[in-house]
Design a protein around this motif. Sequence first.
Motif, PDB file in Angstrom:
ATOM      1  N   GLN A   1       0.859  -1.137  -0.081  1.00 36.62           N
ATOM      2  CA  GLN A   1       0.092   0.080  -0.026  1.00 36.62           C
ATOM      3  C   GLN A   1       0.792   1.350  -0.107  1.00 36.62           C
ATOM      4  OE1 GLN A   1      -3.069  -0.148   3.001  1.00 36.62           O
ATOM      5  NE2 GLN A   1      -3.737  -2.293   2.408  1.00 36.62           N
ATOM      6  N   GLY A   2       1.934   1.002  -0.763  1.00 37.74           N
ATOM      7  CA  GLY A   2       2.709   2.396  -0.908  1.00 37.74           C
ATOM      8  C   GLY A   2       3.965   2.530   0.297  1.00 37.74           C
ATOM      9  N   ARG A   3       3.759   1.707   1.131  1.00 36.78           N
ATOM     10  CA  ARG A   3       4.777   1.725   2.119  1.00 36.78           C
ATOM     11  C   ARG A   3       5.819   0.728   2.184  1.00 36.78           C
ATOM     12  NH1 ARG A   3       3.104   5.592   5.816  1.00 36.78           N
ATOM     13  NH2 ARG A   3       1.226   6.193   5.745  1.00 36.78           N
ATOM     14  N   VAL A   4       7.057   1.096   2.369  1.00 32.27           N
ATOM     15  CA  VAL A   4       8.073   0.418   2.343  1.00 32.27           C
ATOM     16  C   VAL A   4       8.138  -0.549   3.538  1.00 32.27           C
ATOM     17  CG1 VAL A   4      10.930   0.004   2.295  1.00 32.27           C
ATOM     18  CG2 VAL A   4       9.599   1.450   0.611  1.00 32.27           C
TER      19      VAL A   4
ATOM     20  N   ARG B   1      -1.686   1.029  -6.742  1.00 30.81           N
ATOM     21  CA  ARG B   1      -2.950   2.051  -6.568  1.00 30.81           C
ATOM     22  C   ARG B   1      -2.374   2.968  -5.600  1.00 30.81           C
ATOM     23  NH1 ARG B   1      -6.467  -0.667  -4.288  1.00 30.81           N
ATOM     24  NH2 ARG B   1      -5.349  -2.314  -3.482  1.00 30.81           N
ATOM     25  N   HIS B   2      -1.499   2.927  -4.956  1.00 35.97           N
ATOM     26  CA  HIS B   2      -1.028   3.758  -3.720  1.00 35.97           C
ATOM     27  C   HIS B   2      -0.001   4.867  -3.983  1.00 35.97           C
ATOM     28  CE1 HIS B   2      -3.225   0.316  -2.334  1.00 35.97           C
ATOM     29  NE2 HIS B   2      -3.601   1.174  -1.217  1.00 35.97           N
ATOM     30  N   GLU B   3      -0.080   5.798  -3.633  1.00 33.05           N
ATOM     31  CA  GLU B   3       1.176   6.614  -3.678  1.00 33.05           C
ATOM     32  C   GLU B   3       2.223   6.294  -2.884  1.00 33.05           C
ATOM     33  OE1 GLU B   3       2.342  11.513  -2.700  1.00 33.05           O
ATOM     34  OE2 GLU B   3       0.198  10.847  -2.141  1.00 33.05           O
ATOM     35  N   LEU B   4       3.439   6.138  -3.360  1.00 34.03           N
ATOM     36  CA  LEU B   4       4.776   5.655  -2.807  1.00 34.03           C
ATOM     37  C   LEU B   4       4.980   6.875  -1.648  1.00 34.03           C
ATOM     38  CD1 LEU B   4       7.085   3.706  -2.674  1.00 34.03           C
ATOM     39  CD2 LEU B   4       8.103   4.928  -4.235  1.00 34.03           C
TER      40      LEU B   4
ATOM     41  N   THR C   1      -9.915  -3.265  -4.158  1.00 35.71           N
ATOM     42  CA  THR C   1      -9.642  -2.385  -3.089  1.00 35.71           C
ATOM     43  C   THR C   1      -9.183  -3.040  -1.831  1.00 35.71           C
ATOM     44  OG1 THR C   1     -12.036  -2.991  -2.034  1.00 35.71           O
ATOM     45  CG2 THR C   1     -12.057  -1.374  -3.920  1.00 35.71           C
ATOM     46  N   ASP C   2      -8.762  -1.858  -1.015  1.00 34.55           N
ATOM     47  CA  ASP C   2      -8.321  -2.356   0.302  1.00 34.55           C
ATOM     48  C   ASP C   2      -9.441  -2.638   1.010  1.00 34.55           C
ATOM     49  OD1 ASP C   2      -5.762  -1.570  -0.740  1.00 34.55           O
ATOM     50  OD2 ASP C   2      -6.104   0.588   0.043  1.00 34.55           O
ATOM     51  N   ASP C   3      -9.189  -3.272   2.406  1.00 34.23           N
ATOM     52  CA  ASP C   3     -10.017  -3.579   3.345  1.00 34.23           C
ATOM     53  C   ASP C   3     -11.005  -2.493   3.675  1.00 34.23           C
ATOM     54  OD1 ASP C   3      -9.054  -6.197   3.460  1.00 34.23           O
ATOM     55  OD2 ASP C   3      -7.851  -5.816   5.274  1.00 34.23           O
ATOM     56  N   ASP C   4     -10.288  -1.129   3.573  1.00 34.71           N
ATOM     57  CA  ASP C   4     -11.206   0.125   3.920  1.00 34.71           C
ATOM     58  C   ASP C   4     -12.198   0.661   2.739  1.00 34.71           C
ATOM     59  OD1 ASP C   4      -9.108   0.991   2.445  1.00 34.71           O
ATOM     60  OD2 ASP C   4      -8.612   2.405   3.981  1.00 34.71           O
ATOM     61  N   GLY C   5     -11.860  -0.180   1.485  1.00 37.13           N
ATOM     62  CA  GLY C   5     -12.640   0.195   0.413  1.00 37.13           C
ATOM     63  C   GLY C   5     -12.028   0.931  -0.360  1.00 37.13           C
ATOM     64  N   HIS C   6     -10.700   1.222  -0.118  1.00 42.82           N
ATOM     65  CA  HIS C   6      -9.994   2.338  -0.883  1.00 42.82           C
ATOM     66  C   HIS C   6      -9.675   1.665  -2.457  1.00 42.82           C
ATOM     67  CE1 HIS C   6      -5.816   4.165  -2.411  1.00 42.82           C
ATOM     68  NE2 HIS C   6      -6.753   5.046  -1.885  1.00 42.82           N
TER      69      HIS C   6
ATOM     70  N   THR D   1      -3.634   6.811  -7.303  1.00 41.34           N
ATOM     71  CA  THR D   1      -3.050   7.236  -8.492  1.00 41.34           C
ATOM     72  C   THR D   1      -3.872   7.046  -9.826  1.00 41.34           C
ATOM     73  OG1 THR D   1      -2.222   4.694  -8.998  1.00 41.34           O
ATOM     74  CG2 THR D   1      -1.138   5.932  -7.448  1.00 41.34           C
ATOM     75  N   HIS D   2      -3.292   6.657 -10.835  1.00 44.60           N
ATOM     76  CA  HIS D   2      -4.130   6.660 -12.164  1.00 44.60           C
ATOM     77  C   HIS D   2      -4.479   5.393 -12.523  1.00 44.60           C
ATOM     78  CE1 HIS D   2       0.058   5.653 -13.098  1.00 44.60           C
ATOM     79  NE2 HIS D   2      -0.296   5.232 -14.424  1.00 44.60           N
TER      80      HIS D   2
END
Length: 445
Positions: free
Chosen positions: A180-183, A208-211, A340-345, A349-350
Amino acid sequence: MTGQPFGAMGHLLVLIRADGGVREICKEERELKMADISELRKAIREFRCHEKSAESAVNLVPSENKMSPLASMPLGSDYYNRYFFNDALDPDFWQFRGGQAAAELETGLAVRSLARLGRAPYVNVRPISGMSAMMIAMAGLGGEPGGTVVSVDAASGGHYATADLALRLGFASATVPVAQGRVDEVRLERVLRERAPKLVYLDLQNSRHELQVSRVAELIAAHSPRTLLHVDCSHTLGLVLGGALENPLDAGADTMGGSTHKSFPGPHKGVLFTRSGEMHRKLRDAQFKMLSSHHFAETLALGLAASEFLHFGQAYAEQLIGNAQLFSKLLGAEGFDVVTDDDGHATSTHQVWVKIGNAARTDSLSRALYDHGIRVNVQVDLPGVPGPLLRLGVSEFTFLGGREAAVHALVKEFGNARSDIRRDGKGSLRVRAQYGPPHYFADLP
């Protein structure tokens, strides 16, 4: 040679050469040449047909974009055939003068526009692709052979070639997972402590997530302060330069760059940014030794695209994020299985990912959409989701003028393709009929 026969002797044809001499060719050779010409004419007809089809298509491949008419101009010019090496504009160094008249479109317009967009005083516009930029960045910043280069695990969305490229350049390779964009901070901290890598190369392409860059910069500062941080934002470059996503240089990266034809609407090129004169010299030295022709016409096209982006980039980037989020929401409401993620996100990104089913069902929908004039991208190895999936992107759609009304029309055509109705080849036309003004100069000022 004129190519005109002036006599025939059995199965031989005699041709006049340009120097006044003659050459004999056999009848079979002449027939073969005529067949080649026939094939060439057929290829030209097919090319023109496909080009006409492309003009009305809706392209949803997230790694592709379209250039504006202005930015496209250099690709059909004489500059496509020319070298340009004298980027210092030294009056005594014009060894290749073919590009002299347009030199400042690169050294001035292109570099100046990109520097403003990236908020970086040093820009290298010479990489010929995203992979070319990767090689230059890694060779220039990775230190001596044998040192460690850290990159994103391909299974987490990193580029498939990064780790292998590090090995081929003589470096040791270590990878870190990203979710989810997190290392993965635990893994990264351990690598930093144990191996003191010369370079951390963050290259998240399937996401689908911002780095999240700032935390990586903090860990480097705390545990391996001599390690350099480069962010490859090939997929999100248009969003970064348009201000919709964080600039990695603001988050602590030493350098950033990538390809210029994904979310950024430029040519197939690469670019590198930094705020450090020292880093700029390192990149320049590596580029000079690894790259000869930098494709001058494409560089001019990049400059024109960047100049336009100064006027349209912010609105485009904001609309692009909004379109992607609306697209995912409406597809879900239409019964499509949007990832989607568990929270519906669904996306920041594009990129929008959609599960269709097995390979046969996915391919069937891809074909049906193609018949509607809508081009999609099938992937089998997206991180965290067993394939195959549709990896969709709305960059080109947005750049050409797609907004909320067009998103609604696009989702309707997805439903038509799934239900196998209205397969009249005009689905893309119905979508494009809802386009508003494009994010470029339709009428040059």
